[in-house]
Design an enzyme around this catalytic site. Sequence first.
Site, PDB file in Angstrom:
ATOM      1  N   ARG A  94     -21.255  13.598  13.018  1.00  0.00           N
ATOM      2  CA  ARG A  94     -21.570  12.818  11.817  1.00  0.00           C
ATOM      3  C   ARG A  94     -22.573  11.704  12.083  1.00  0.00           C
ATOM      4  O   ARG A  94     -23.549  11.545  11.359  1.00  0.00           O
ATOM      5  CB  ARG A  94     -20.299  12.188  11.258  1.00  0.00           C
ATOM      6  CG  ARG A  94     -19.360  13.202  10.652  1.00  0.00           C
ATOM      7  CD  ARG A  94     -18.063  12.558  10.205  1.00  0.00           C
ATOM      8  NE  ARG A  94     -17.218  13.586   9.588  1.00  0.00           N
ATOM      9  CZ  ARG A  94     -16.009  13.365   9.090  1.00  0.00           C
ATOM     10  NH1 ARG A  94     -15.491  12.155   9.152  1.00  0.00           N
ATOM     11  NH2 ARG A  94     -15.310  14.328   8.550  1.00  0.00           N
ATOM     12  N   GLY A 100       0.841  -1.198   0.000  1.00  0.00           N
ATOM     13  CA  GLY A 100       0.000   0.000   0.000  1.00  0.00           C
ATOM     14  C   GLY A 100       0.872   1.242   0.000  1.00  0.00           C
ATOM     15  O   GLY A 100       1.911   1.289   0.673  1.00  0.00           O
ATOM     16  N   GLY A 104       1.493   3.982   4.022  1.00  0.00           N
ATOM     17  CA  GLY A 104       2.447   3.131   3.309  1.00  0.00           C
ATOM     18  C   GLY A 104       3.590   3.921   2.703  1.00  0.00           C
ATOM     19  O   GLY A 104       4.759   3.563   2.857  1.00  0.00           O
ATOM     20  N   HIS A 107     -17.983   5.761   4.821  1.00  0.00           N
ATOM     21  CA  HIS A 107     -16.894   6.674   4.538  1.00  0.00           C
ATOM     22  C   HIS A 107     -15.551   6.157   5.043  1.00  0.00           C
ATOM     23  O   HIS A 107     -14.521   6.327   4.407  1.00  0.00           O
ATOM     24  CB  HIS A 107     -17.242   8.005   5.197  1.00  0.00           C
ATOM     25  CG  HIS A 107     -16.205   9.056   5.062  1.00  0.00           C
ATOM     26  ND1 HIS A 107     -15.700   9.425   3.843  1.00  0.00           N
ATOM     27  CD2 HIS A 107     -15.571   9.822   5.980  1.00  0.00           C
ATOM     28  CE1 HIS A 107     -14.802  10.379   4.029  1.00  0.00           C
ATOM     29  NE2 HIS A 107     -14.691  10.617   5.295  1.00  0.00           N
TER      30      HIS A 107
END
Lengths: 227, 250, 642
Positions: free
Chosen positions: C335, C42, C47, C406
């Site tokens: 949220r 990644g 990464g 998300h």
Amino acid sequence: MSWFTKALSGSVGKKLVMSLTGLFLILFLIEHLIGNFMLLKGDGGVAFNEFAHFMKHNPVILVGEIVMFIGILLHVIDGLALERKNRSARPIGYATPNKSAVTSWTSKYMGPFGIIILIFLAIHLYDFFRYKYFSPVDNMPGTDISDLASLVYIKFQSLVYVVFYVIAMIVIGFHLNHGFQSAFQTLGLNHAKYTPAIKFIGSLYAILVPLGYALIPVIIYIQNISN
Amino acid sequence: MNLTLKIWRQKNQQDKGGFKDYKISDISPDMSFLEMIDVLNEDLVKKGEDPVHFDHDCREGICGMCSMVINGRPHGPKQAITTCQLHMRSFSDGDTITIEPWRAKAFPVIKDLVVDRTPFERIMQAGGYVSINTGGVPDANAIPIPKNMAEDAMDAAACIGCGACVASCKNASAMLFVSAKVSQLALLPQGMIERKSRVEKMLMQMDAEGFGACTNTGACSAECPKEISLTHIARLNREYYSAKVYSENV
Amino acid sequence: MSKILDSKVPEGALAEKWSKHKFNVKLVNPANKRKYDIIVVGTGLAGASAAASLGELGYNVKAFCFQDSARRAHSIAAQGGINAAKNYPNDGDSVFRLFYDTIKGGDYRSREANVYRLAEVSNNIIDQCVAQGVPFARDYGGLLDNRSFGGAQVSRTFYARGQTGQQLLLGAYSALTRQVANGKVKLYDRTEMLDLVLVDGKARGIVTRNLITGKIESHSAHAVVLATGGYGNVFFLSTNAMGSNATAAWRAHKKGAFFANPSFTQIHPTCIPVSGDHQSKLTLMSESLRNDGRVWVPKKAIKGLSAKDAVSLPEEDRDYFLERKYPSFGNLVPRDVASRNAKMMCDEGRGVGSTGLAVFLDFADAIKRSGKDVITAKYGNLFDMYQQITGDNPYEVPMMIYPAVHYTMGGLWVDYNLMTTVPGLYAAGECNFSDHGANRLGASALMQGLADGYFVLPYTIGDYLANMPNEKVSTDHEAFQTAEKEVKERINKLLSVNGNKTVDEFHKELGKIMWDYCGMSRNEEGLKKAKKMISEIRKEFWENVNVIGDNHEMNQSLEKANRVADFLELGEVMVDDALQRSESCGGHFREESQTPEGEALRIDDMFSFVAAFEYAGDNQPEKLHKEDLVFDNVKLTQRSYK
């Protein structure tokens, strides 16, 4: 290769050469045009011949002439090299052309325009060198000044030649329309304040200067017919 | 909407490839362009045919992966968006849409619409960075940077590396891509130290990759989804000249 | 604390743990570093920053990404910003406050020591990024600008327009690129990890597939870092990139790495609603829109109410439900609360738009109050984006929004050193579970990814390597051969089913189940039903999937099939976790656990633990381990936004 030739042989270096030689040739066009206008003075070409005589015998101009020929040569050689490199950068083209009108179309055909101009130039220079070195022109009566003007007047009696000349000037106009402002961009001179002015002057120049050149043979041709 | 798609199919890098026509029906104008191709691909799989391969990832216009020339224009007919942001309402019922991969010698086709953009990687490796290691850097506010300069640098840094500049340029030139990085780092004090060697090396690599030269046509900037300006190419040119004149790299 | 799950949190006062630990870790001699190989899978923020930093130290790094360039990892899509406790605005921020806000925001389901360290190194991240040439927003005096974000009471968010993730990633990518040029990092793009290889119980390498040629290859190393992001794409529709997947993490899980809190998923309230069955992904719009937009639905259900018709709906027929229910926070509730309430309205049948799965976000009042120019300056690009996608003009008609998956707070379980339960296997960034508890605060994901990669792993991996000999394991080793064989068999199996359903059809089915039963609100009955349904789909997948093409060239159907096969397994563990955690916390809302007013109710004496799942074999129930969470420095409180 030295650092210098290396600097000028990369793609940006080559563009720099195109830009500098291009700007030099743009300046030369004005000088040449001033001379050409003397043909229209109505004095049977005396002013033109005197101007040509001065140019031929002034050592500074002679050096300038050599520089100019080197300039043309570099512009042509680098132009051809760039055109070749650019064409090879896309071996398979697109099936559909990009129809968006966001870029000026003259900028897309600088190479082809250049080649047409080169053909015109070859004929033009052939005449130039022929009369300058190989088949000397008669002097104006009672002077040691060559009567180049008469030659020009004769040339411009040919409709074919006039049409060819006018077409070449139109092509030069297209070439200049992009070339003028492009030269500044290549030099890195792109500025929110000044670039619009450069573009405006460039377009004006690209219209007026070739127009000036093209008018001369047309006027001479018409004058000749009406006489 | 019913559409005819004329899509470039090429099995692999060696294959010659060619266009193939597909009819597609019941396309909603609310679909994104890539969703329309998803629909086509689902159909193809159902029929046992190989789906059309194309690069895509974020589908929100920032990763730079999607790359299609649609009716002759990289990222399609609208300005300042990527293919993934294009929606079918920009087309009309009965349209024929031609879809091609990016075309450039430096970007060979891998399969269908997927091209190899690793030349960009090598250009970045040639100098698209500031040579500092992790740790040991000064406080972030140690060097103030004028707001307008930071904004200019941000304009250049917005490049997503998609390659539309190359695809749209008649010379397949990568100047806009290179200029975006050179310009960003030339504008910021952090990039000053390596300013000269960076521009020399990145341009040298660009030439080595077989991209064309810039003829200031401006198609790159016009088709750039992030609207990167030609002023960055001008700055790149200046950086190059100054590097060639002043640097001690013989 | 459970015996297996030793978090290895250092002793001592909270503020001194990391400094002490950095001193206590063993170091690898500079001349020996080049004898060690490290694999990083990644190239997102975690990464790329880890690979670059480890390369700079002198280790030989191999970095892998499935995209065509390391620069395209999905960190690039983060918009809002990155938090740091710099306190430049002089408004009372501190490392402790950032720590406290993050713990509290995570609803007390994360580990104190890890979160404190995150807050501590946050400042170094900003310094590092600026030095790389990241063009953060600045004030007229030339210093860095901050904004407040996600309801935080201090301005601690650094940003680069709406493209902060992109700029930070390009910074990390440039550092990575430099190491590639230096020969310290070898980058494998268009290469996907398909298995982890263990030798003598330690992570010693991976098996990959070259996505252009299909070639299966082995790579050996002394340690492996997974920075492969989250698993939001289990839901099919999410704001994740199309390629974001859980395969690397899931294969590691099957090789012994525990998976922690898999059910903790963040659902973002302001996304553009689904427009039809063709939908392939969801687009997030910045949360900042709720600063000026008012959220509403009609008081009485109106079927298929369009945005155009909504304009003429009289005020008295509108229900501004967030303002009504939460008078003090109004439209700015966190949220999870905003998302859940939107869902409740739609469940009552009061949702709007052709699907009935949307609520209005209306700027008419804001435009009337501040003028169109002010709104354009603030949200112009978002409005353009909205119009581009939906065809509606938000200056004239209300926007429609709906929540979307998300971010996933859960991930591979890691100790304080970011090591998983497999020795030598590390997990960083969204891939691990460590710092966000049950809910992540805005602008904290970027912070965590870079903290792990730049400032944590370079120390902790060194400690591990210093304790092991530098002999390399050959990829001819039996363990590699077996892993390669298994990977090839699985690919051949996928290619040979030749069924009737496409991979996407399975993925959509799974996504719908996850969204309906393991999404914004969950209950026991639904979860049990979901578990059964998922296992049926999984069975059908292996009998009826249709993967076209072969393995010897680019094959995007195969890539997808491989990933969806893993999602089908992971989805079930998410459901298991949601079932066992019968409290509500953060993004996890269990209907059985709510206050009389219908708000989330945490049950600290029963669920103050990290749930870590151990793979127990094919079709065997996963084994649950618990890491108890101890809070010495913060007092647990229930959130209230009334």
